[in-house]
Scaffold this active site. Structure first.
Site, short mmCIF file in Angstrom:
data_model
loop_
_atom_site.label_atom_id
_atom_site.label_comp_id
_atom_site.label_asym_id
_atom_site.label_seq_id
_atom_site.Cartn_x
_atom_site.Cartn_y
_atom_site.Cartn_z
N SER A 92 38.21 37.92 29.43
CA SER A 92 39.21 37.40 30.35
C SER A 92 38.91 35.94 30.61
CB SER A 92 39.20 38.18 31.66
OG SER A 92 40.21 37.72 32.52
N HIS A 106 45.86 31.38 31.18
CA HIS A 106 45.12 32.63 31.27
C HIS A 106 45.24 33.36 29.94
CE1 HIS A 106 45.80 37.06 31.75
NE2 HIS A 106 44.58 37.00 32.24
N VAL A 109 42.12 39.85 26.48
CA VAL A 109 42.24 40.87 25.44
C VAL A 109 41.25 41.98 25.79
CG1 VAL A 109 43.18 39.52 23.54
CG2 VAL A 109 40.73 39.48 23.95
N ARG A 110 41.67 43.24 25.64
CA ARG A 110 40.84 44.32 26.15
C ARG A 110 41.12 45.63 25.41
NH1 ARG A 110 44.90 43.08 29.65
NH2 ARG A 110 46.36 44.75 30.15
N HIS A 145 55.67 29.13 23.21
CA HIS A 145 56.32 30.39 22.84
C HIS A 145 56.44 30.55 21.33
CE1 HIS A 145 57.29 32.37 26.63
NE2 HIS A 145 57.37 31.15 27.14
N GLY A 259 33.53 48.87 40.63
CA GLY A 259 32.18 48.40 40.91
C GLY A 259 31.72 47.29 40.01
N ARG A 261 31.23 43.24 38.75
CA ARG A 261 30.55 42.12 39.40
C ARG A 261 31.59 41.21 40.05
NH1 ARG A 261 28.48 36.87 37.71
NH2 ARG A 261 26.54 36.39 38.81
#
Length: 303
Positions: A92, A106, A109-110, A145, A259, A261
């Site tokens: 991130s 911003h 990717v996950r 774009h 939980g 950081r």
């Protein structure tokens, strides 16, 4: 076959590549790195860059967290995830430039997977990138774009870019302000219908196109002269960024509820920001143009 190791290797390399590129463009940046561990499983590598000539603050965080149960933010709309162990990996990034003529940006990717013995895993990819200008330029919007569309070429149906562009416009919207956060880009989530290999390749395409989309805009605008007026407007508009991230952003909510950081989760917030009661831009001004033109979702590639 789902290959977690390959995803992790790509995300760490992407973090390295983006950090190196930012430091090369702005040699005055001071880099801080933290390796952290999550008490209930996993950890990450946070990098924050500050006090540059071009970028006031930038951060890119890699995290790989796991556990035996999911937080409420994950199961509220996906009850099938309850009772499953999970892993979540991602990069991130948020960059806050110094010059008000350079947009904030911003990128994320996950990958997420939830498993339960005797049942098929539930997994998906998500992410995207978006642009938040303070002073709008049509050339920048079209270029941004066009690069986002190029990231989608060869993946899914012909309307993949249009679909994820609209999703981005809808997602990065401040309902209480009735305005978008910026000019959008790409946003997607829950992606698994193309199969693992193709979905993973698409995530890499999005990550690899980010700097191609952003850096040419930075180069065009970073030496533009500005006054206290533009700086104050930039700080005022940064308040919208804070409001969105703390009220609506799924990643922020997931990180805090699982939980994660806190310092790493909140590194997306700008170093300086201001609010002003009931401020309205002067009609016909460049500040008014942002609201009247650029904060109106539109088809930048065909206008």
């Amino acid at each position: 076959m789902i290959d977690i190791t390959s995803i992790k290797d790509y995300l760490l390399n992407l973090q390295d590549g983006v950090c190196d590129a930012l430091m090369k463009l702005d040699s005055q940046l001071v880099l801080k790195e933290d390796q952290w561990e999550r008490e209930s499983g996993g950890g990450g590598r946070s990098r924050v860059m500050q006090n540059g000539n071009v970028f006031e603050q930038g951060g890119i965080n890699f995290s790989h967290v796991y556990g035996e149960g999911l937080p409420p933010s994950a199961t509220a709309h996906r009850p099938e995830l309850a009772g499953r162990s999970f892993q979540a990996l991602g990069d991130s990034l948020v960059i806050h430039p110094l010059n008000p003529y350079v947009p904030t940006t911003h990128m994320n990717v996950r990958f997420f997977i939830a498993e339960k013995e005797g049942e098929d895993p539930i997994w998906w990819f998500g992410g995207g990138f978006d642009l938040t200008p303070y002073y709008g330029f049509e050339d920048d919007a079209r270029y941004w774009h066009a690069t986002a569309r190029a990231a989608c070429e060869g993946f899914g149906p012909e309307d993949t870019y249009a679909k994820y562009k609209k999703w981005c416009d809808d997602y990065f919207y401040l309902k209480h302000r009735q305005e978008p956060r910026g000019i959008g880009g790409l946003f997607y989530d829950d992606l698994n219908e193309w199969g693992f290999e193709s979905c993973f390749a698409f995530m890499q395409s999005v990550g690899d196109h980010f700097l191609k989309a952003y850096f040419p805009i930075v180069e065009r605008r970073k030496d533009t002269g500005y006054s206290e007026r533009e700086r104050n407007f930039q700080l005022y508009r940064r308040g919208r960024y804070v409001e969105f991230n703390l009220i609506y952003d799924r990643g922020t909510l997931f990180g805090l509820q699982s939980g994660g950081r806190t310092e790493s989760i909140l590194m997306s917030l700008p170093p300086l920001v201001r609010w002003e009661y009931n401020w309205i831009p002067e009609p016909g001004s460049a500040e008014a143009e942002l609201y009247d033109v650029f904060l109106k979702p539109q088809d930048w590639l065909n206008n």
